[in-house]
Design an enzyme around this catalytic site. Structure first.
Site, short mmCIF file in Angstrom:
data_model
loop_
_atom_site.label_atom_id
_atom_site.label_comp_id
_atom_site.label_asym_id
_atom_site.label_seq_id
_atom_site.Cartn_x
_atom_site.Cartn_y
_atom_site.Cartn_z
N GLU A 106 -40.91 69.18 27.92
CA GLU A 106 -39.98 69.17 26.78
C GLU A 106 -40.21 67.93 25.93
O GLU A 106 -39.70 67.83 24.82
CB GLU A 106 -38.52 69.11 27.28
CG GLU A 106 -38.04 70.36 27.98
CD GLU A 106 -36.74 70.07 28.75
OE1 GLU A 106 -36.10 69.01 28.54
OE2 GLU A 106 -36.38 70.93 29.59
N ASP A 151 -41.53 60.09 45.37
CA ASP A 151 -41.45 59.66 46.76
C ASP A 151 -41.33 60.87 47.70
O ASP A 151 -40.56 61.80 47.42
CB ASP A 151 -40.20 58.77 46.89
CG ASP A 151 -40.13 58.01 48.19
OD1 ASP A 151 -41.03 57.20 48.44
OD2 ASP A 151 -39.15 58.21 48.94
#
Ligand code: GLC
Length: 588
Positions: free
Chosen positions: A302, A235
């Site tokens: 990751e 956002d």
């Protein structure tokens, strides 16, 4: 008619955009499903309501996932369902790591995610990093602490101007109208400092220069990645960093309140420049945002698989927006330049070319979008008869009321154009039913802070957020079983309900199904667009992966070449394509 070769694509311009060290070839491993995905936006309040309180919820979504899988989309994006006072329909988050009881529980989320994955649907959640809710513990602690404290440093607190600090620290205006600053009460009960809120006063902006804020958000990303989400829609991804010194700023006449041009064409000099235009407000599109995204990329990397980031960034021109999707930043950015382009073949052709070239120059796919929870639904927007800046909305007294039949006809053609383009397309819930904007909501029903902060001057965004119709004769059209609905549903929607449209060849629902299926079969999302010559400037004509696409945006019928129709947005007239109609063909 002949098929011309594709115009040569510009050389990969590490030179033109950003860091030359970031060559477009540096793509990530994995399937990169998002490059060509069709992603369906669920607005949880208005999708499906399992407990009958009038507000949609997560179990409701789970119960309707089958219908989405059947539609033929690849992924869903959920607008916020986190703990929130709901002052901005959930974009005011009070706890980033929990589900608001309105929407269910974390267990309900896990069930929904599991079911979606069983149906081979990816799940993207919303991340709201520019601001929290004022009800967030972090902000409450800041309020309870002294000016200059580490708690206050999480947000943007400043002393006021004027003899007694009675004036706001600068002249910035909120996107929703009114001042972007609110003064707090000091410990002694007197007037205190001011805090910045680019949106509602209940949405204080974080201070992203503070490493504490950055670490919290790394943790929030991991929280949802650990649960198994496939990505984040970010956002206000152009607002998190503010210019040093928070200088005064008056937006240009007609500028979009979210930044960008707001549908107003920029001057050619600005369009062609890769520099930050001098007109960039000190709170939008600041260079510092990119470091944040690079850090998030590292966090996502990751994880196994293809977790993705999509930016909601109202940034012009597209060459600048492309900086959001360099290989070590986000994967996609919403293409609001496309959304804001009017019903003109030449303007669409230009924005399609610019999009493919700008995003392609950094190795990213273009996205395409026509509707979302912040804009007038395209079945109405494409037949408005007066200009309508983003956020203004349409209400009973707006000038230039939409023409419903024309709007739907154009919307169907526009959707067919969008779904034929290479890249990733976003579909907003209900557009597959051809839903129009609800124009005549009573004032008392309106909930968008825009309406209230502008004293009704702008109607705001409620008209595109009305709960969607599933079954024509059920209470609330099958949104729930009680008939409650947080915004009233118009009686005309009985005819637009999904069960009425299912199986009806001419319905908008079946048009979307047919288009999504053909898009998948022909792998249009991964294709390459080649313009066809010899058509008038009112016509879009191109080929993508063996599918020829024609769209008539003029007023005169257009002769089509010989071939087989794959899908058309409305009936053809023999071998001619009527006005406001699009068709996909396999040419002989
Ligand atoms: C984004 C959201 C919008 C919200 C605003 C503030 O633009 O899409 O709905 O009001 O950010 O969070």
């Amino acid at each position: 008619m002949t098929i011309e070769n594709a115009p040569a694509m510009p050389d990969a311009p590490g030179s033109a955009i950003g860091d030359p060290a970031l060559e477009p070839t540096a793509t990530r491993s994995g399937s990169e499903w998002w490059r060509s995905a069709t992603i369906y936006q669920i607005y949880p309040r208005s999708f499906a309501d399992s407990n009958g309180d009038g507000i949609g919820d997560l179990p409701g979504i789970t119960s309707r996932l089958d219908a989405l899988a059947e539609l033929g989309i690849d992924a869903i994006w959920l607008s916020p369902f986190y703990t929130s006072p709901q002052n901005d329909a959930g974009y005011d988050v009070a706890d980033y790591e929990d589900v608001d009881p309105l929407f269910g529980t974390l267990a309900d989320f896990d069930r929904m995610l599991h079911e979606a994955h069983e149906l081979e649907l990816k799940v993207i959640v919303d991340l709201v990093p520019n601001h929290s809710s004022s009800a967030h513990r972090w902000f409450q602690e800041a309020l309870a602490s002294a000016p200059g404290s580490i708690e206050r440093a999480r947000y943007i607190f400043r002393d006021g101007k004027g003899e007694n600090g009675e004036l706001p620290p600068n002249d910035w205006q909120s996107v929703f109208g009114g001042d972007a600053w609110t003064r707090v009460t000091a410990a002694d009960g007197g007037p205190g400092q001011w805090y910045l809120h680019l949106f509602d006063r209940s949405q204080p902006d974080f201070d992203w220069s503070n490493p504490w804020v950055r670490e919290r958000f790394d943790g929030i990303l991991r929280f949802w990645l650990d649960r198994g989400v496939d990505g984040f829609r970010v956002d206000v991804a152009h607002g998190m960093v503010k210019a040093d010194g928070l200088p005064d700023w008056k937006p240009a006449e007609g500028a979009g309140s979210m930044g960008g041009a707001g549908g107003v064409p920029l001057s050619p000099e600005i369009e062609d420049s890769d520099e930050t235009p001098a007109t960039t407000p000190p709170y939008w599109a600041q260079e510092g945002v990119h470091d944040i995204f690079r850090q998030w990329r590292r966090v996502l990397d990751e994880y196994d698989g293809d977790r993705m980031l999509c930016a909601e960034a109202w940034v012009d021109p597209l060459t600048k927006l492309a900086q959001w999707v360099r290989p070590d930043e986000m994967d996609q950015a919403f293409n609001f330049s496309y959304l804001e382009t009017g019903w003109s073949a030449s303007a669409l052709r230009a924005v399609i070319d610019d999009s493919i070239s700008a995003f392609g120059s950094v190795g990213a796919p273009s996205t395409w979008v026509l509707s979302n929870h912040d804009v007038v639904r395209h079945a109405s927007r494409l037949a408005l008869t007066a200009p309508n800046p983003q956020g203004a909305g349409v209400g009973p007294n707006s000038a230039g009321q939409p023409i419903p039949e024309l709007g739907l006809r154009r919307a169907r053609a526009a959707s067919l154009i969008m779904l034929s383009l290479p890249g990733s397309a976003y579909i907003y819930q209900g557009e597959e039913l051809g839903l129009p904007e609800v124009v005549d909501l009573p004032d008392e029903a309106r909930q968008d802070p825009t309406f209230h902060r502008t004293n009704g001057d702008k109607y705001g965004r409620d008209g595109c957020r009305v709960p969607i119709p599933w079954e024509s004769s059920a209470p609330a059209y099958g949104f729930n079983t009680t008939g409650e609905s947080w915004l009233p549903q118009p009686p005309e929607w009985a005819e637009l309900a999904r069960d009425v449209q299912a199986g009806e060849v001419d319905s908008t629902l079946e048009l979307y199904r047919a288009a999504l299926s053909a898009r998948d079969t022909a792998r249009l999302g991964l294709g390459e667009l080649v313009w066809l010559d010899g058509y008038s400037s009112d016509v879009l004509a191109f080929v993508n992966n063996g599918i020829a696409v024609f769209a008539n945006l003029g007023t005169e019928p257009v002769e089509l070449p010989l071939g087989t129709v794959v899908v058309s947005s409305d009936d053809l007239d023999g071998a001619s394509l009527p006005a406001d109609t699009a068709v996909w063909m396999q040419l002989d």
